[in-house]
Enzyme design. Structure first.
Site, PDB file in Angstrom:
ATOM      1  N   ASP A 196       0.878  -1.215   0.229  1.00 42.10           N
ATOM      2  CA  ASP A 196       0.079   0.052   0.090  1.00 42.10           C
ATOM      3  C   ASP A 196       0.965   1.197   0.059  1.00 42.10           C
ATOM      4  O   ASP A 196       2.160   1.171  -0.115  1.00 42.10           O
ATOM      5  CB  ASP A 196      -0.939  -0.058   1.243  1.00 42.10           C
ATOM      6  CG  ASP A 196      -2.208   0.675   0.834  1.00 42.10           C
ATOM      7  OD1 ASP A 196      -2.364   1.691   0.605  1.00 42.10           O
ATOM      8  OD2 ASP A 196      -3.331  -0.086   0.818  1.00 42.10           O
ATOM      9  N   HIS A 284      -2.857   3.495  -4.361  1.00 40.44           N
ATOM     10  CA  HIS A 284      -2.209   2.888  -3.188  1.00 40.44           C
ATOM     11  C   HIS A 284      -0.722   2.209  -3.647  1.00 40.44           C
ATOM     12  O   HIS A 284      -0.478   1.280  -3.111  1.00 40.44           O
ATOM     13  CB  HIS A 284      -2.974   1.749  -2.739  1.00 40.44           C
ATOM     14  CG  HIS A 284      -4.543   2.239  -2.162  1.00 40.44           C
ATOM     15  ND1 HIS A 284      -4.504   2.631  -0.884  1.00 40.44           N
ATOM     16  CD2 HIS A 284      -5.618   2.185  -2.666  1.00 40.44           C
ATOM     17  CE1 HIS A 284      -5.680   3.125  -0.599  1.00 40.44           C
ATOM     18  NE2 HIS A 284      -6.431   2.951  -1.709  1.00 40.44           N
ATOM     19  N   GLU A 344     -10.069   3.128  -4.873  1.00 41.51           N
ATOM     20  CA  GLU A 344      -9.807   4.588  -4.279  1.00 41.51           C
ATOM     21  C   GLU A 344      -8.513   5.056  -5.385  1.00 41.51           C
ATOM     22  O   GLU A 344      -7.505   5.464  -4.949  1.00 41.51           O
ATOM     23  CB  GLU A 344      -9.084   4.485  -3.127  1.00 41.51           C
ATOM     24  CG  GLU A 344     -10.406   4.146  -2.056  1.00 41.51           C
ATOM     25  CD  GLU A 344      -9.926   4.242  -0.800  1.00 41.51           C
ATOM     26  OE1 GLU A 344     -10.805   4.414   0.250  1.00 41.51           O
ATOM     27  OE2 GLU A 344      -8.955   3.700  -0.411  1.00 41.51           O
TER      28      GLU A 344
END
Length: 761
Positions: A196, A284, A344
């Site tokens: 991440d 990420h 995201e």
């Protein structure tokens, strides 16, 4: 609820018979998840050093697991023979048993027979045996296992747990312990979130800088918050083993070598747990971009409007990197799945990139969402070439998705996503943020909420519902810096999910009794589980002349310790073994402890002295409250804008579904008067997702402000009989929301506030 209904005599008799058939004594059979069929029998099978294990050789791994289990209790290994003796445990391969994890267990005073077609079925049966053995019986001469006949199988094939090791890192030893706990409760999929923005945790031999640089960081803002919180709660301290000194800097991090990855995979496989790796991209990826800046469209690495800069899906160098990484991942992990993430994604840099403009034009892509779909579909083809199936978070639906991709649904505020995916023919794994994000702070209703979760969304036909593979709980670790904190966050609520996915039958009261017994099993595995809540107080307490703290313990064997100097209670702190009289303003810290020394929540109780608040006149008032809605995003109630966009009347502290649906952020104020029927000390319990504050008579009574998962907070106010000004301010950050107000008075049982108490002008 059913037991409280006035049934006819016949119906009551039928119900009682059903319960007797389904629910054996939870003290004698504390099994979680509960078997599909369990018939209690008289007597016990006694395991001793003269007991042998009989196996035809088909289950070598499971025999080893059973021997290890018995050795841990008896201190000696049981012999394995081909001959049935006077005290034998038989492991029988039965081809008539169809399910992969199905097993049958027949326990009599003279013999114990475990049947299954596969090793997985035998192993699940061994976990049932483990839970039937007295957890405190280690190194005893004999172990008594209650007689029973059990036929068992899971309802869902996918019963998962997720662990994020990128935000905060966890050792190989801890991951193995995590797998042991999963195995005990028959969970079978481990979703390992390995990369991440905050850290890259897996060795990739072709790109060594991913771990040389990407696995380490100076303390970030999340670390700083955890360090500050550790002053009040030691479990929030960073694990020291993951902190190093390098070139004069203090760094936090760590990673797994490929040898360690293989070690963990083998450990999981022996427990019939499939490990699904996640390498999250195109978003990420800050840790990777830090090491290899060429991965972005503009060589920038930072934060955009909402999320971090992603890698660029418009350069062949990006795809070469991704394919190189996933080639090593595919070779390491035997799982049929690889999780791509794809959630995201900050697409601003894509929209400005000439390279992306060219790719979109060449492929007739009309939006950056379709560009993300282009990336996902291309990666899926690569996964397929390696014999793997792609899993992605439900954002992969945006811009179009192939019907062969597996969708992991998490965005509670997009309820149509799993329905559309299942109707499209995609297989779906349910992991909605509420209630399956186990990084959300647990409260006294959390276990019940998880237990009553239904993995099948409304609106699917039976055929479409078959596309729901199962569910999983996620543990995101931004605010989980230690192994003890991780244990606390997922246990015991994982046991509720385990029963939902394996048994899928509602028997909550019986489950909770079994859970209390099973704490001893968690102690055996050294799990720092969350103890049940203490009751009998609120967070903010008031008294008029004097008050009494009378703590209610949910478990008789708990001890409660307290301090008055602001320090964290320990076993050496004063013991609270009866009512404590309060005669002056005081701050008391409480904590419960289990017999094994597990510390429960640390409660900080503030006591304030008040006079009874005088009522106001309320001529001409109507029943209910005035609800004002404010469009926009407000992180605290103080930031709600001045002018309402909509105002309506409601009967209680509630927001009509049609006004709060759609997943958009908003603010709300519920205003009016509350009419209390008698003078007294009123306790109010405000549950909110995201934030809410309760005011009565202009005084703050409960502060549950800020964006967070559903959590209940409480406070008290001294009120004279009559009408008092009332206000609840609420903010929702986007997604599913929760808002509920309950009360008690002078120590009575908590209950909803009646509609009749509310008035407005």
């Amino acid at each position: 609820m059913l037991r409280s209904l006035k049934l006819t005599v016949l119906a009551a008799t039928m119900y009682s018979t059903t319960l007797m058939a389904q629910d054996a004594d939870p003290q004698r059979y504390p099994l979680i998840p509960y078997p599909q069929e369990l018939t209690a029998q008289q007597g016990e099978f006694v395991v001793g050093r003269n007991t042998n294990i009989v196996s035809a050789g088909a289950f070598a791994n499971e025999v080893k697991q059973l021997q290890q289990l018995m050795t841990s209790f008896l201190g000696t290994k049981l012999p394995v023979t081909a001959k049935v003796g006077q005290s034998s445990i038989l492991l029988v391969q039965d081809q008539s048993i169809k399910g992969e994890e199905e097993y049958q267990l027949d326990i009599t005073p003279s013999r114990l027979t475990l049947r299954a077609r596969t090793g997985a079925g035998i192993f699940r049966g061994i976990q049932t045996l483990t839970q039937l053995m007295p957890a405190g019986a280690e190194k005893m001469k004999t172990i008594a296992i209650p007689a029973a006949t059990i036929k068992d199988h899971p309802v869902y094939d996918y019963r998962g747990m997720h662990l994020d090791v990128a935000r905060h890192f966890f050792s190989v030893k801890y991951v193995k312990k995590f797998l042991d706990v999963m195995a005990l409760y028959k969970m079978n999929k481990f979703h390992w979130h390995l990369t991440d923005d905050q850290g890259w945790r897996i060795e990739i031999k072709k790109y060594p800088l991913l771990t040389e640089q990407g696995a380490w960081r100076t303390f970030n803002n999340q670390d700083s918050v955890c360090i500050e919180k550790s002053k009040e709660n030691p479990d929030m301290a960073l694990d020291q083993e993951h902190i190093i000194q390098r070139t004069g800097k203090t760094l936090y991090g760590g990673f797994y070598t490929q040898a360690e990855i293989k070690e963990v995979i083998a450990y999981a496989a022996a427990r019939h747990i499939e490990i699904i790796p996640e390498i999250d991209m195109p978003g990420h990826m800050m840790a990777a971009i830090k090491a290899y800046p060429f991965l972005t469209c503009d060589s920038e690495n930072g934060w955009g409007k909402t999320f971090s800069t992603p890698i660029c899906p418009c350069e062949e160098t990006t795809f070469k990197f991704a394919e190189d990484v996933f080639t090593e991942i595919a070779a390491l992990f035997p799982s049929k799945y690889i999780h791509l993430g794809a959630d995201e994604v900050e697409k601003t840099s894509w929209a400005k990139s000439p390279a992306c403009e060219a790719v979109m034009k060449a492929n007739n892509l009309k939006s950056v969402e379709e560009l993300q779909s282009y990336f996902v579909k291309r990666m899926e083809k690569f996964f397929n070439s390696k014999g793997k199936k792609l899993i992605g978070w439900d954002e992969i639906l945006e811009g179009g998705v192939s019907p062969t991709a597996v969708v992991m649904y998490w965005r509670s505020w997009v309820p149509k996503a799993p329905i559309e995916a299942a109707k499209n023919g995609n297989r779906v794994i349910m992991t909605p943020g509420n209630p399956l994000y186990f990084d959300g702070i647990p409260g006294k209703n959390t276990i019940s909420t998880v237990y009553h979760f239904n993995p099948i969304p409304k609106g699917l036909t039976t055929t479409e519902a078959a596309n729901i593979l199962g569910a999983q709980a996620n543990i995101w670790t931004e605010w989980i810096p230690s192994e003890k904190r991780a244990d606390y966050m997922y246990m015991p609520r994982m046991t509720a999910l385990a029963e939902v996915l394996w048994t899928n039958k509602q028997r909550y009261d019986n489950y909770y009794q079994r859970l209390i017994v099973s704490f001893a099993q968690m102690d055996r595995l050294h799990v720092n589980y969350r103890l049940p809540d203490l009751e009998g107080f609120t967070g903010d307490n008031v008294f008029v002349d004097k008050g009494t703290l009378n703590v209610i313990k949910p478990l008789a064997n708990m001890t409660v310790h307290y301090t008055l100097d602001g320090s964290v209670p320990s076993l050496q702190s004063p013991l609270l073994n009866g009512p404590l009289t309060i005669t002056r303003p005081e701050t008391i810290k409480l904590a419960a402890f289990s017999p094994a020394g597990i510390r429960g929540d640390i409660y900080t109780l503030n006591y304030r002295q008040q006079t009874y608040q005088k009522p106001v006149s309320g001529d001409g008032t109507q029943t209910g409250l005035k609800l004002s809605m404010f469009d926009g995003s407000f992180k605290t109630v103080a930031k709600i804008k001045a002018t309402a966009d909509t105002t309506v009347a409601v009967s209680n502290v509630e927001i009509p579904e049609q006004m709060g649906k759609g997943g958009k952020p908003f603010g709300a104020k519920l205003e009016g008067l509350i009419e209390v029927p008698a003078t007294g000390i009123y306790s109010f319990y405000l549950t909110a997702d995201d934030g809410a504050v309760l005011y009565i008579g202009g005084e703050e009574v409960v502060n549950n402000d800020g964006w967070h998962a559903p959590v209940q907070k409480s406070g008290q106010v001294a009120l004279e009989k009559g009408l008092h000004p009332f206000l609840v301010s609420f903010v929702e950050g986007g997604g599913g929301y929760t808002l509920k107000l309950e009360y008690s008075v002078d120590g009575s049982k908590m209950q909803p506030v009646p509609d009749s108490w509310f008035k407005h002008k």
